[in-house]
Design a protein around this motif. Sequence first.
Motif, PDB file in Angstrom:
ATOM      1  N   ASP A   1       0.792  -1.223   0.000  1.00  0.00           N
ATOM      2  CA  ASP A   1       0.000   0.000   0.000  1.00  0.00           C
ATOM      3  C   ASP A   1       0.827   1.278   0.000  1.00  0.00           C
ATOM      4  N   LEU A   2       1.981   1.229   0.630  1.00  0.00           N
ATOM      5  CA  LEU A   2       2.755   2.461   0.757  1.00  0.00           C
ATOM      6  C   LEU A   2       4.096   2.401   0.044  1.00  0.00           C
ATOM      7  N   GLY A   3       4.440   1.214  -0.460  1.00  0.00           N
ATOM      8  CA  GLY A   3       5.764   1.055  -1.041  1.00  0.00           C
ATOM      9  C   GLY A   3       5.960   1.852  -2.320  1.00  0.00           C
ATOM     10  N   LEU A   4       7.202   2.246  -2.543  1.00  0.00           N
ATOM     11  CA  LEU A   4       7.560   3.062  -3.689  1.00  0.00           C
ATOM     12  C   LEU A   4       7.312   2.328  -5.011  1.00  0.00           C
ATOM     13  N   PHE A   5       7.562   1.018  -5.009  1.00  0.00           N
ATOM     14  CA  PHE A   5       7.405   0.229  -6.235  1.00  0.00           C
ATOM     15  C   PHE A   5       6.000   0.361  -6.798  1.00  0.00           C
ATOM     16  N   ASN A   6       5.011   0.121  -5.925  1.00  0.00           N
ATOM     17  CA  ASN A   6       3.633   0.184  -6.396  1.00  0.00           C
ATOM     18  C   ASN A   6       3.224   1.606  -6.740  1.00  0.00           C
ATOM     19  N   GLN A   7       3.715   2.570  -5.963  1.00  0.00           N
ATOM     20  CA  GLN A   7       3.398   3.952  -6.274  1.00  0.00           C
ATOM     21  C   GLN A   7       3.928   4.317  -7.665  1.00  0.00           C
TER      22      GLN A   7
ATOM     23  N   ARG B   1      -2.822  -2.484 -10.740  1.00  0.00           N
ATOM     24  CA  ARG B   1      -3.278  -2.550  -9.352  1.00  0.00           C
ATOM     25  C   ARG B   1      -2.090  -2.826  -8.451  1.00  0.00           C
ATOM     26  N   PRO B   2      -2.134  -2.327  -7.212  1.00  0.00           N
ATOM     27  CA  PRO B   2      -1.013  -2.577  -6.304  1.00  0.00           C
ATOM     28  C   PRO B   2      -0.752  -4.073  -6.128  1.00  0.00           C
ATOM     29  N   VAL B   3       0.512  -4.448  -6.166  1.00  0.00           N
ATOM     30  CA  VAL B   3       0.906  -5.840  -6.014  1.00  0.00           C
ATOM     31  C   VAL B   3       1.502  -6.015  -4.627  1.00  0.00           C
TER      32      VAL B   3
ATOM     33  N   LEU C   1       4.653   2.220 -10.120  1.00  0.00           N
ATOM     34  CA  LEU C   1       3.915   1.473 -11.143  1.00  0.00           C
ATOM     35  C   LEU C   1       2.572   2.139 -11.433  1.00  0.00           C
ATOM     36  N   GLY C   2       1.894   2.522 -10.359  1.00  0.00           N
ATOM     37  CA  GLY C   2       0.592   3.159 -10.520  1.00  0.00           C
ATOM     38  C   GLY C   2       0.718   4.481 -11.267  1.00  0.00           C
ATOM     39  N   TRP C   3       1.763   5.202 -10.986  1.00  0.00           N
ATOM     40  CA  TRP C   3       1.968   6.507 -11.594  1.00  0.00           C
ATOM     41  C   TRP C   3       2.291   6.366 -13.076  1.00  0.00           C
ATOM     42  N   ILE C   4       3.190   5.420 -13.383  1.00  0.00           N
ATOM     43  CA  ILE C   4       3.596   5.208 -14.771  1.00  0.00           C
ATOM     44  C   ILE C   4       2.407   4.714 -15.600  1.00  0.00           C
ATOM     45  N   SER C   5       1.618   3.800 -14.999  1.00  0.00           N
ATOM     46  CA  SER C   5       0.515   3.217 -15.757  1.00  0.00           C
ATOM     47  C   SER C   5      -0.762   4.032 -15.611  1.00  0.00           C
ATOM     48  N   LEU C   6      -0.678   5.195 -14.991  1.00  0.00           N
ATOM     49  CA  LEU C   6      -1.845   6.050 -14.749  1.00  0.00           C
ATOM     50  C   LEU C   6      -2.934   5.282 -13.995  1.00  0.00           C
TER      51      LEU C   6
END
Lengths: 349, 296, 439
Positions: A183-189, A200-202, A191-196
Amino acid sequence: MGVRRHSPIAPWLFGAPALIGLMLFLVLPFVMAVILTFTDQRLVSPRPGAFVGLRNYQRLLSVGALVQTPERSAAGAPVYARVRSITRGNRAYAGYRPLTAFRLGNRRVTVLATDPAFLQALGNTMLFAVLVVPLQCAMALGLALLVNAGLRGQTLFRAIFFSPVVMSMVIVSVVWAFLFNKDLGLFNQALGWISLGAVRPVDWLGNPATAMPAIVIMSAWQGAGFQMLILLAGLQGISQELYDAARLDGASAWQRFVHITLPGLRQTVLFVAVVTTIAALGLFTQVDVMTGGGPRGTTATVMFEAVRHGVREENIAYGATISVVYFALITLVIVVQQAIRRRRGGGVA
Amino acid sequence: MTPAQRRSIPLRLALHALMVVLAAVFLFPFLFMLASSLKTNDAIFADLESGRALLPVGDLTGANYVGAFARGHIGHYLANSVLITVVTVALGLVVNSLAAFALARLEWRGKQAVITLLVILLVVPFEAISVPLMLLVAKLPGIAFGADGVVLTGSWLDTIYVQIIPFVANTFSIFLFYQVFRDIPKDFDEAAYVDGATPWQVYRHIIVPSSGPVFATVTILQALAMWNQYLWPLITVPGEAARPLMVGMEQFFSARKTAWGEVMAYAALITVPVLIAFVFFQRWFVRSVVGSGVKG
Amino acid sequence: MPSLVPQPIRIDCVRRAVVLFGLLLGSCGPPPPRGDRIDLVLWKNQVGLDEAAITNVLIDRFNAGQHRWRVIAQSLPQGGYDQSIVAASLAGRMPCIVAVDSPMVARYAWAGHLRPLDGQVSAALLRRVSPAAVGRYGGHAYAVGQFDAALALYTRASILRRMHTRVPTLDRPWTGAEFQTLLERLKAEGAYRYPLDLATRDDKVSWWTYAFSPMLQSFGGDLIDRRTMTSAEGVLNGAPAQAFGAWFQALFAKGLVARAEPDENAFVKARAAIAYSGDWWEPDFRKAWGSDLLVLPPPDFGHGVVIGGGSWQWAISRTCPHPDGAGAFITFMLQDKQIAAMSDASGNVPVTEHAAALSRDFGPHGQSRVFFELMRRFARQRPATPAFPTIANAFTFAMRDVMDGKDVQDSLDDATDDIDRALADTVGVDDRGRARGAR
């Protein structure tokens, strides 16, 4: 070979300190470990280990199969009796657990093993090695090429790329576990940002499909600096004249890389691959700190299993059995590999 | 002219940019460690969800470092670790190079068997033998200097030498030396033997001087391994007198709540000297591997 | 930098190393005896600052208060504590007094590393101590703790008001259903991504067993059958245990609990509304929420509230040449005054009624009284069997598998089989609980 020019005992004198050390502190403990595998010795116990024959090997390696026909069909899908209920209720299957299952016609075949966790760990370790060795070597090569390009500040950058190697694994793991957080990790943030927001968060370390790849990425990142250094040395060993000549002939950068750099690095890359493979087969710390072998055993490695049984559950006989079997498997691979290489000529050792 | 000077300016800029981006990727835990070592526990966690985690911002304090020294006995453990590393590496260079010399340059029966054995031993993970080895050293007779002078003790436990002696002989080091020694042209020692030299003189005056770099390689590899040793001293050295740095850090994790600030300060104090040493020695290391057999 | 390349190693370098090496050994010998006192070596695990400091104060008090004995304390890293004891025992170098974690007492007693406290610490004194703080095996007391710990639910009064939920009491804790309803309503409200923090981020076996086996007991299951102490069959994988497993699995499936919180401060940072944790977190929670903080008993899932009992305890090694000295030390540490001093300085829960009354924080009106009450009413020991390491591992791996969605019954069957095998391997079927170490 020429005539022997030294006394026959000289080699033994030279070799003695190292050989005595290795015999006493490596071979002897290993022999002790082999002896332990035939006992029921525990770390804390009032009685010395008793000889139990091959029991530990049986418990570790036995496999079997259970073939079931459907009991009934529900909505077209066949329904089978619960495997665990059968194995736990039937003396013939005592100690067996399901490892994996597949369908054969309308029958279900369940592969059983007495220690499916070990077999799973064996598979996980191989998977890790297969993934991490090429990735880490490629990363290391890229880094080596980059810090060998004669750019300004390359000494500093070498130190930076090397820094994860000398950092405490516990701290590195803490930081990475946070990066991988769902939920808070940089990786998912990122990914979410790049893919607009399309991705979904992994739950990287919590999902059986992504946990091992996450460990692979982290391990490659952590170790690449070390291999970079060795490859860097290899790069510097390639004669500059070769490059100059190629350039005069109008070879492109890519052609120079393929025809000069890669062949020149062949031995180094081989060496690096061997070292990385040995390290990969011993994977333990990252798994212990980051996933504890989970989720559902997908990141448990052979060394993790050996430590879990041998040290934490104090069944040192069983832990030793895991180590010895694993060692035998690796030795087998090396012997076969050496034999093949010898037939082709050349080799590292 | 080096290759870089021939490159176009845009390409060099692009490579530079790539290097900086990668540097950020590789550096962040290090920055996190340094920044956190200056913060309180609360601040570390408060900053964790933003970029502040990597920056020394907010209320900064040196208290963690004071704690690492006062509570962590870091000076004492540092001395132990330096001693263990230096002595093991120094003894290891001699012992392993001598063995490699015998394997690579002398002719004797059983040599091939020993080489094969070494290759196989290379893959024995330490975790596999640590428990039997512990059982072994627990019962090896040792010596101690007590109030009554030199006394024999019944165990190697809780000593500095239990952290050194088992690790002097090292298959990986022998392997590295062996590869280099093997590739040195045989003409030199043949000539020396004709002149009546002993194998020792050949080792001392021909082999060692012409393979200095591999000594550097082995030094770095074994020093890193010894410096980072954790599992072994954890189980064989219960007391504080002989405790090394890595085990010393454990005490900050022992409490039910980890004192992360102090952990970070302690870790920084372990890591930074190694990195400085690296910056200092890296040219030497790079050259040394060039000279060693690794490059083939 | 050619000068940096190590020159061929010269022998005098080695000689220097050998001399250096010899000098070093000097520091490793035993300390010389001083005066007429007899030294008693004590091993303890490394703990938090406050606890370590007060332990040292109490040891000094003991040393100053009499002239026969001198206790010399050594702190060992927790990660290798067990192996250190085993190694020391093999080498015949066991200290006189050892701190042992409560669930491990049975194993050390069984293995013959400990000597019963009989005759060294009076039975009357042991009777005054909370039962969970006495480590018994095979009919003998082997260890006794100066303090215990307690688990609690933490939440904020303002949250319960907002949710129109009653504040549970020690006499009337939440039922499992009430608790579940609250969690689901909190989740539905939307303010909390994961309303409950179970500290599952900590994947250590010690935490999982300490925290979640009491819940299993409250559901009516247990780690092993405590009547026979020889099997987990039907207890760890019976219907109550399966109900517990299903409930636990659903917590994660429904998003009521995070599989792994990113840090240990979910409750402090208001990411979670309720935290399940030990008394040692109370100061941090109090600092964050002040008078809004509520310390509550864990829910009653049908068979009463249960929390884990038994922390680190003092024991006497079998090879201790002066058990009377060790006994004198332990007796001293069990004085109400010393227990109270320990509790007030470290926050650990006192183990006698009188000590609690003497204590500032755990007295009838003390701010930490609730933890004493929790311990007194609800603490239950983990099973005293030599197979405990396997039990703890098997239970933890099974529960982590359950968390990650593995079939509950399969997971519990796996753990049951592992435990039954370990019990058969260690204690043996006809050897139930009889102390082999008590020779």
